[in-house]
Write an enzyme that holds these catalytic residues in place. Structure first.
Site, PDB file in Angstrom:
ATOM      1  N   GLU A 121      -6.397  -0.977   6.249  1.00  0.00           N
ATOM      2  CA  GLU A 121      -5.063  -1.549   6.467  1.00  0.00           C
ATOM      3  C   GLU A 121      -4.029  -0.502   6.075  1.00  0.00           C
ATOM      4  O   GLU A 121      -4.387   0.586   5.606  1.00  0.00           O
ATOM      5  CB  GLU A 121      -4.896  -2.845   5.661  1.00  0.00           C
ATOM      6  CG  GLU A 121      -5.786  -3.961   6.195  1.00  0.00           C
ATOM      7  CD  GLU A 121      -5.534  -5.286   5.519  1.00  0.00           C
ATOM      8  OE1 GLU A 121      -4.366  -5.648   5.347  1.00  0.00           O
ATOM      9  OE2 GLU A 121      -6.515  -5.946   5.152  1.00  0.00           O
ATOM     10  N   HIS A 235       5.864  -9.477   4.310  1.00  0.00           N
ATOM     11  CA  HIS A 235       4.898  -8.875   5.237  1.00  0.00           C
ATOM     12  C   HIS A 235       5.648  -8.507   6.508  1.00  0.00           C
ATOM     13  O   HIS A 235       6.440  -9.305   7.010  1.00  0.00           O
ATOM     14  CB  HIS A 235       3.773  -9.873   5.535  1.00  0.00           C
ATOM     15  CG  HIS A 235       2.562  -9.219   6.118  1.00  0.00           C
ATOM     16  ND1 HIS A 235       2.548  -8.714   7.394  1.00  0.00           N
ATOM     17  CD2 HIS A 235       1.331  -8.971   5.594  1.00  0.00           C
ATOM     18  CE1 HIS A 235       1.347  -8.183   7.633  1.00  0.00           C
ATOM     19  NE2 HIS A 235       0.592  -8.319   6.551  1.00  0.00           N
ATOM     20  N   ARG A 279       3.864  -1.268   3.134  1.00  0.00           N
ATOM     21  CA  ARG A 279       4.367  -2.521   3.694  1.00  0.00           C
ATOM     22  C   ARG A 279       5.885  -2.684   3.574  1.00  0.00           C
ATOM     23  O   ARG A 279       6.543  -3.175   4.479  1.00  0.00           O
ATOM     24  CB  ARG A 279       3.675  -3.643   2.920  1.00  0.00           C
ATOM     25  CG  ARG A 279       3.610  -4.911   3.627  1.00  0.00           C
ATOM     26  CD  ARG A 279       2.721  -5.853   2.854  1.00  0.00           C
ATOM     27  NE  ARG A 279       1.369  -5.812   3.344  1.00  0.00           N
ATOM     28  CZ  ARG A 279       0.391  -6.560   2.840  1.00  0.00           C
ATOM     29  NH1 ARG A 279       0.635  -7.357   1.828  1.00  0.00           N
ATOM     30  NH2 ARG A 279      -0.816  -6.498   3.341  1.00  0.00           N
ATOM     31  N   HIS A 335       5.665 -12.960   1.611  1.00  0.00           N
ATOM     32  CA  HIS A 335       4.196 -12.902   1.617  1.00  0.00           C
ATOM     33  C   HIS A 335       3.582 -12.961   0.229  1.00  0.00           C
ATOM     34  O   HIS A 335       2.595 -13.669   0.017  1.00  0.00           O
ATOM     35  CB  HIS A 335       3.780 -11.613   2.331  1.00  0.00           C
ATOM     36  CG  HIS A 335       2.304 -11.460   2.514  1.00  0.00           C
ATOM     37  ND1 HIS A 335       1.536 -12.372   3.199  1.00  0.00           N
ATOM     38  CD2 HIS A 335       1.447 -10.479   2.101  1.00  0.00           C
ATOM     39  CE1 HIS A 335       0.271 -11.967   3.204  1.00  0.00           C
ATOM     40  NE2 HIS A 335       0.191 -10.835   2.534  1.00  0.00           N
ATOM     41  N   ARG A 370       2.832  -4.031  -3.343  1.00  0.00           N
ATOM     42  CA  ARG A 370       1.361  -4.162  -3.382  1.00  0.00           C
ATOM     43  C   ARG A 370       0.702  -3.512  -2.165  1.00  0.00           C
ATOM     44  O   ARG A 370       1.178  -3.651  -1.035  1.00  0.00           O
ATOM     45  CB  ARG A 370       0.979  -5.652  -3.423  1.00  0.00           C
ATOM     46  CG  ARG A 370      -0.511  -5.897  -3.443  1.00  0.00           C
ATOM     47  CD  ARG A 370      -0.798  -7.365  -3.622  1.00  0.00           C
ATOM     48  NE  ARG A 370      -0.391  -8.157  -2.497  1.00  0.00           N
ATOM     49  CZ  ARG A 370      -1.110  -8.332  -1.391  1.00  0.00           C
ATOM     50  NH1 ARG A 370      -2.279  -7.724  -1.241  1.00  0.00           N
ATOM     51  NH2 ARG A 370      -0.662  -9.102  -0.422  1.00  0.00           N
TER      52      ARG A 370
HETATM   53  C1  SIN Z   1      -2.976  -8.842   5.926  1.00  0.00           C
HETATM   54  O1  SIN Z   1      -4.037  -9.228   6.384  1.00  0.00           O
HETATM   55  O2  SIN Z   1      -2.179  -8.136   6.538  1.00  0.00           O
HETATM   56  C2  SIN Z   1      -2.590  -9.248   4.545  1.00  0.00           C
HETATM   57  C3  SIN Z   1      -3.478  -8.605   3.582  1.00  0.00           C
HETATM   58  C4  SIN Z   1      -2.861  -8.632   2.221  1.00  0.00           C
HETATM   59  O3  SIN Z   1      -1.773  -9.174   2.033  1.00  0.00           O
HETATM   60  O4  SIN Z   1      -3.446  -8.043   1.314  1.00  0.00           O
END
Ligand code: SIN
Length: 512
Positions: A121, A235, A279, A335, A370
């Protein structure tokens, strides 16, 4: 047998409040250590906990803790506490192996060769995230709840809210629950808060409606230290429409890209990591591009695999909203709260016999922003550590005098809580969102203080769960506003702008 009755008192060795991964892990480990555990949850179904909503996965280190540590610290803009991050990365792989693989036997996705299909990610330098398509939370939490529910020394009590902590001479002795209209005292040797986040303080959130900041408010009202509350993470890619849902960062990790209203890729203009930037950076860029070009979409045609096959749960949500093309409109959405109740490496708070784990806690791992897929991991690691420590205290539950909550005025005006909750959300959306202006934070604090005063007036005469949730939301919102006002520096999720609007035309959040 777990919570027992000693004369008229209900008692447990360890009381856990909350039923996400952190609460389940704490309950499991305390029971493994021999404690009798009572887990209270106001949820009636697994999806009352944010864990059930988690998509992307749970990070491991794949044997390289230093590499994960470096990514966590970089994503946090250098603000994560390195000692806390060490606790996380040094315990990550053992916790995943012990609980998720050996105890719960979670079947994480595998490649055709039978190896784990690790994904990536944003801001991760490696493929190290275990997942079950992009519905990982559900696939972890449901077996976890079943497992602890079947445990001899754990009682899971659903649809039960903790209203207040019982404190006596600087020590926490359990909670008053809403099983009785005047507050049912449950005494405990140690109490572990695992109540999750604050999504319900905002109009758009990826959390369940239950996320009203209960643990943070109860702990703060009892005098516990809180920290880093200004760092509310948004998010970048939630569906931009009514009933928003998360479009996991795993999509961008596997090749999906962001495009603005002119059809152009834009993230390379904002950060060297492009679509996989941290993020907070992506969320602000998405908002800027939405304002400049009308919309931002997540283009899933560039994914390495087929969208509907690889991400069936997300694809189904898109179909439900009538989106059947490759371009999904997205906007930032509340988020995760990076701060919370301040805890040490075992989840101990500043109050004797009170612990906090998961999103309601602040371990220092996340700093100001985070890194993806570290929230389930933090909940698991700290849940296990707190459960072990809390059981190890061998603290006998001591029934003390517990306050009686009032229930003298059962006639709460209809819709009071719902209307005030809308006012609170508008204030948070407007003034404590992606960008914060010091004057606006002050304005938000004034609105929130008035609102809390109105709620407090009712709470003096009436116990009702929605009223306590509103009290908790307003206390937590005020703490966030205070933390934001005390931090003039833009870091991570806390982005300070001066004079973002002309005061004479400033819109006021509806004040009734
Ligand atoms: C996501 O799947 O984008 C969220 C994962 C997370 O917040 O750690």
């Amino acid at each position: 047998m777990t919570a027992t009755h000693d004369h008229d008192h209900e008692i447990a060795d360890v009381l856990v409040v909350g039923s996400g991964i952190a609460g389940c892990a704490a309950a499991l480990q305390a029971a493994r250590e021999g404690a009798e555990v009572l887990l209270l949850t106001k949820a009636t179904k697994p999806d009352g906990a944010s864990t059930d909503w988690a998509q992307g996965g749970i990070s491991t280190t794949r044997g390289e803790p230093e590499s994960l540590k470096a990514d966590i610290i970089a994503a946090s803009d250098g603000t994560a506490d390195p000692d806390a991050v060490d606790v996380l990365v040094e315990n990550a792989d053992d916790a995943v192996e012990d609980v998720l693989l050996e105890t719960l036997e979670i079947e994480f996705d595998e490649t055709d060769d039978g190896e784990f299909d690790y994904t990536r990610e944003a801001a991760h330098s490696d493929y190290r995230i275990l997942h079950v398509d992009a519905a990982t939370g559900t696939h972890i939490l449901r077996p976890f709840l079943n497992h602890i529910d079947a445990h001899d020394r754990i009682e899971v009590r659903q649809d039960t809210a903790a209203l207040e902590l019982i404190t006596h001479e600087g020590r926490v002795h359990g909670v008053l629950s809403d099983e009785d209209p005047t507050g049912n005292p449950i005494f405990a040797g140690t109490t572990i808060l695992a109540t999750g986040g604050i999504g319900a303080l905002y109009t758009r959130s990826t959390n369940p409606d239950d996320a009203t900041g209960d643990g943070i408010a109860m702990a703060a009202l009892a005098g516990a230290d809180v920290a880093d509350l200004e760092y509310v993470q948004f998010h970048p890619t939630a569906y931009d429409g009514a009933d928003p849902f998360l479009l996991s960062e795993a999509l961008r990790g596997e090749g999906a890209i962001l495009r603005n209203g002119d059809g152009e890729r834009f993230m390379d203009d904002y950060h060297s990591q492009g679509d996989l930037a941290p993020r907070d950076v992506v969320a602000r860029a998405v908002e800027t591009e939405r304002e400049a070009t009308g919309e931002v979409v997540l283009d899933v045609s560039t994914l390495e695999g087929a969208f509907a096959e690889e991400y069936p749960a997300i694809a189904e949500k898109c179909r439900d909203r009538g989106i059947d093309g490759d371009e999904i409109p997205v906007a930032p959405c509340e988020h995760f709260l990076c701060g919370g109740i301040d805890v040490d490496e075992h989840g101990r708070t500043s109050l004797d016999r009170l612990y906090a784990v998961g999103e309601c806690s602040r371990t220092g791992v996340h700093g100001a922003n985070r890194l993806a897929s570290t929230s389930l991991l933090e909940g698991l690691v700290w849940g296990l550590r707190a459960g072990e420590d809390a059981a190890g205290l061998d603290a006998d539950p001591e029934p003390v005098e517990a306050p009686d909550l009032r229930n003298s005025d059962p006639d709460l005006p209809e819709r009071f809580a719902a209307e005030k909750s809308i006012r609170l959300k508008r204030t948070m959306d407007e003034y404590l969102g992606l960008e914060r202006d010091p004057d606006e934070i002050a304005r938000a604090s004034a609105v929130l203080r008035r609102l809390k005063g109105e709620v407090d007036a009712y709470i003096r005469t009436r116990t009702a769960r929605d009223l306590y949730e509103l009290r908790n939301a307003s206390v937590t919102a005020l703490l966030i506003a205070r933390a934001a006002s005390e931090n003039a520096e833009s870091t991570g999720c806390h982005y300070v702008v001066e004079d973002s609007r002309d005061d004479s035309t400033a819109e006021q959040p509806a004040d009734d």
